[in-house]
Design an enzyme around this catalytic site. Structure first.
Site, mmCIF file in Angstrom:
data_model
loop_
_atom_site.group_PDB
_atom_site.id
_atom_site.type_symbol
_atom_site.label_atom_id
_atom_site.label_comp_id
_atom_site.label_asym_id
_atom_site.label_seq_id
_atom_site.Cartn_x
_atom_site.Cartn_y
_atom_site.Cartn_z
ATOM 1 C CG ASP A 32 6.719 6.163 5.888
ATOM 2 O OD1 ASP A 32 7.571 7.022 5.601
ATOM 3 O OD2 ASP A 32 5.914 6.311 6.827
ATOM 4 C CG ASP A 66 -3.937 0.663 10.625
ATOM 5 O OD1 ASP A 66 -3.971 0.454 11.846
ATOM 6 O OD2 ASP A 66 -2.909 0.454 9.943
ATOM 7 N NE ARG A 126 -5.951 -2.293 8.939
ATOM 8 C CZ ARG A 126 -4.634 -2.258 8.776
ATOM 9 N NH1 ARG A 126 -4.128 -1.962 7.614
ATOM 10 N NH2 ARG A 126 -3.835 -2.505 9.792
ATOM 11 C CG PHE A 162 -0.247 8.847 10.082
ATOM 12 C CD1 PHE A 162 0.568 7.724 10.109
ATOM 13 C CD2 PHE A 162 -1.569 8.718 10.469
ATOM 14 C CE1 PHE A 162 0.066 6.503 10.524
ATOM 15 C CE2 PHE A 162 -2.080 7.497 10.882
ATOM 16 C CZ PHE A 162 -1.250 6.386 10.905
ATOM 17 C CB VAL A 163 -1.963 8.875 4.283
ATOM 18 C CG1 VAL A 163 -1.503 10.245 3.805
ATOM 19 C CG2 VAL A 163 -0.926 7.824 3.938
ATOM 20 C CG ASP A 165 -0.327 -0.293 2.512
ATOM 21 O OD1 ASP A 165 0.889 -0.544 2.559
ATOM 22 O OD2 ASP A 165 -1.037 -0.284 3.537
#
Length: 182
Positions: free
Chosen positions: A103, A159, A165, A152-153, A100
């Site tokens: 980072d 989540d 989610r 922060f997504v 997904d």
């Protein structure tokens, strides 16, 4: 209800659909005759991987691992933990990891190294989102949907404390949501 907690939509449902279609065409060009394993890293990969698989028109195998470095917080802990290993052997197989978001790079780099150690013929990464500003190690995914800033997504698999989610888009939370959490 969930929409009320979102400060900003970063990637809309329609943008996600277009990105997934584009990524699938790139992967088809590279793998249509190779019968790869598409490996999803649970749990965040589920919406992205499901949509990606629907667009791929060639033979493939599906596998999953549960690997984490967040452990419920907003930042990577730095500790990569395999909670569930994949059941399919990867020796002499092409593996495409569906992720997904990339980072810090720690988790994905650890999984790539593990799969190579286990004898995978090749290991490449397809990610819906790449957050290079968050990188603590040198890692660049082969297939990148969208590059996003350091934020922060949540949503579309991502989540905050196992919530959000199921949003059909990616967005940032209103600060009051995580400032009031313990």
């Amino acid at each position: 209800m969930l929409n009320n907690d979102i400060e900003n939509v970063m990637i809309s449902k329609d943008e996600i659909k277009a990105v997934v279609k584009d990524l699938s065409r790139q992967i088809e060009r590279d793998y249509k005759d190779k019968f790869p394993i598409i490996l999803g890293l649970l749990k965040g990969c589920v919406p992205f991987m499901a949509d990606l698989l629907k667009e791929l028109d060639f033979h493939l195998e599906i596998a999953f691992m549960n690997v984490s470095s967040y452990h419920g917080g907003m930042e990577s802990s730095g500790e990569v933990k395999i909670e569930m290993d994949l059941g399919s052997p990867v020796k002499d197989r092409h593996v495409i990891i569906a992720e997904d978001i990339v980072d810090s790079g720690r988790t994905i780099q650890s999984v790539v190294e593990l799969l190579k150690y286990r004898g995978a013929k090749s290991v490449k990464v397809v990610t819906l989102m790449d957050k290079p500003e968050g990188r603590v190690i040198d890692f660049v995914p082969e297939y990148i949907g969208k590059t996003i800033p350091k934020a922060f997504v949540v949503g579309y698999g991502l989540d905050y404390q196992e919530r959000y989610r199921n949003l059909p888009y990616v967005g940032t939370l209103k600060p009051k949501i995580y400032m009031t959490e313990e």
